[in-house]
Design an enzyme around this catalytic site. Sequence first.
Site, PDB file in Angstrom:
ATOM      1  N   ARG A  90       1.001   7.427   1.049  1.00  0.00           N
ATOM      2  CA  ARG A  90       0.288   6.156   1.273  1.00  0.00           C
ATOM      3  C   ARG A  90       1.044   5.377   2.352  1.00  0.00           C
ATOM      4  O   ARG A  90       2.262   5.241   2.258  1.00  0.00           O
ATOM      5  CB  ARG A  90       0.188   5.334  -0.026  1.00  0.00           C
ATOM      6  N   ASP A 244       1.901  -5.868  -0.486  1.00  0.00           N
ATOM      7  CA  ASP A 244       2.400  -4.508  -0.239  1.00  0.00           C
ATOM      8  C   ASP A 244       3.410  -4.464   0.899  1.00  0.00           C
ATOM      9  O   ASP A 244       4.180  -3.523   1.026  1.00  0.00           O
ATOM     10  CB  ASP A 244       1.234  -3.572   0.065  1.00  0.00           C
ATOM     11  N   ASN A 254      -1.874  -7.346   1.818  1.00  0.00           N
ATOM     12  CA  ASN A 254      -2.149  -7.063   0.400  1.00  0.00           C
ATOM     13  C   ASN A 254      -3.556  -6.464   0.289  1.00  0.00           C
ATOM     14  O   ASN A 254      -4.272  -6.307   1.283  1.00  0.00           O
ATOM     15  CB  ASN A 254      -2.015  -8.352  -0.434  1.00  0.00           C
ATOM     16  N   LYS A 255      -3.942  -6.174  -0.926  1.00  0.00           N
ATOM     17  CA  LYS A 255      -5.229  -5.535  -1.200  1.00  0.00           C
ATOM     18  C   LYS A 255      -6.362  -6.241  -0.456  1.00  0.00           C
ATOM     19  O   LYS A 255      -6.423  -7.464  -0.420  1.00  0.00           O
ATOM     20  CB  LYS A 255      -5.482  -5.557  -2.713  1.00  0.00           C
TER      21      LYS A 255
END
Length: 369
Positions: A90, A244, A254-255
């Site tokens: 990832r 993240d 982030n998401k």
Amino acid sequence: MKIDGVPTRSIALAADGWAVEVIDQTLLPHAFAKRRLETAEAAAEAIRVMRVRGAPLIGATAAYGLALAMRTDPSDAALEHAAQMLVATRPTAINLRWAVDDMTARLRPLPPGERAAAAYRRAAEICDEDVAINTAIGSHGLDLIRAAWQAAGRARPVNVLTHCNAGWLATVDWGTALAPIYMAHDAGIPVHVWVDETRPRNQGAALTAWELGRHGVAHTVVVDNAGGHLMQHGLVDLCLVGTDRTTSRGDVCNKVGTYLKALAARDNDVPFYVALPGPTIDWTLEDALSGIPIEERDGREVSHVIGCTDDGRMAAVRITPPDSPVANHAFDVTPARLVTALITERGVCPATREGLLSLYPERHNRPLA
Ligand code: MRU
């Protein structure tokens, strides 16, 4: 955190002392099952298909993945192969690379015969450090929630909006954004959490709601687009999310969907806080928009929704026309100017380079991580 009264971490060694056990998050909230990882390949698969996810937890899983690799073959070639395989799983969360770099830097100088034991030791330390960091984030964030409660005259619950899952499932324990919420709840401060469902993988609806429910924290799941409406109607006291990767000037990746919540928060004068552990800061980057690789995942996560049928079977159903193209950008960037403050293990600071350096002074004159 406790599952049915039993203290549980999201990752731990199995009873045999060498295999690694994780909670298979792809099954939650419908089933709680642990999964045994015996090889670095299994650790990489677990990260790639998101049996484990969340920036700190994928770092911890990669660390144990290297320990599993060294147990099988402690050669230089095996170390480099496993490191590359794990880092490639990832791209966005910096903790993954941080953990792999930390492990390989310690293992490379050792004779191969000493590597497996050293790798297990360091992986366990990384996990313990994560728990300590999140505990500290929790207590700093608790002060902000307590202040919001006092500002509301202690007359009603504090309403917090969160996105994705930055709870204990995303870390080794406690979580980042959810740690202050758990601590506020445990301290007797009434908290209610608006949980964004977080399409396409529904980490909010599936994981955050499950975690909060298990801990007894009041919450309501809302569709991703409801946040602006809730804020316009004064139903959100503060937003609290994880990250993240955070750059040295305080941009937050982030998401996907986090940015839109930050925009709505700014328009409605709602404080927007981001909780982050030190290993999530990328000191090599200032500008997140140009510097952070945004993961693009399988379009099937958008075209299909996975759930549980009434007779208890997991099933995927298509929701788009079969011939409609889909795109699946998994993260977005919230510029520092939209972030009210960063909550770290060392305290709360403005989302600026100066703010971060005030908490991490050892980074002065050390631009590279
Ligand atoms: O794609 P995921 O589920 O790994 O994304 C997780 C998030 O975006 C979290 O908010 C982030 O990792 C912070 S977790 C402590």
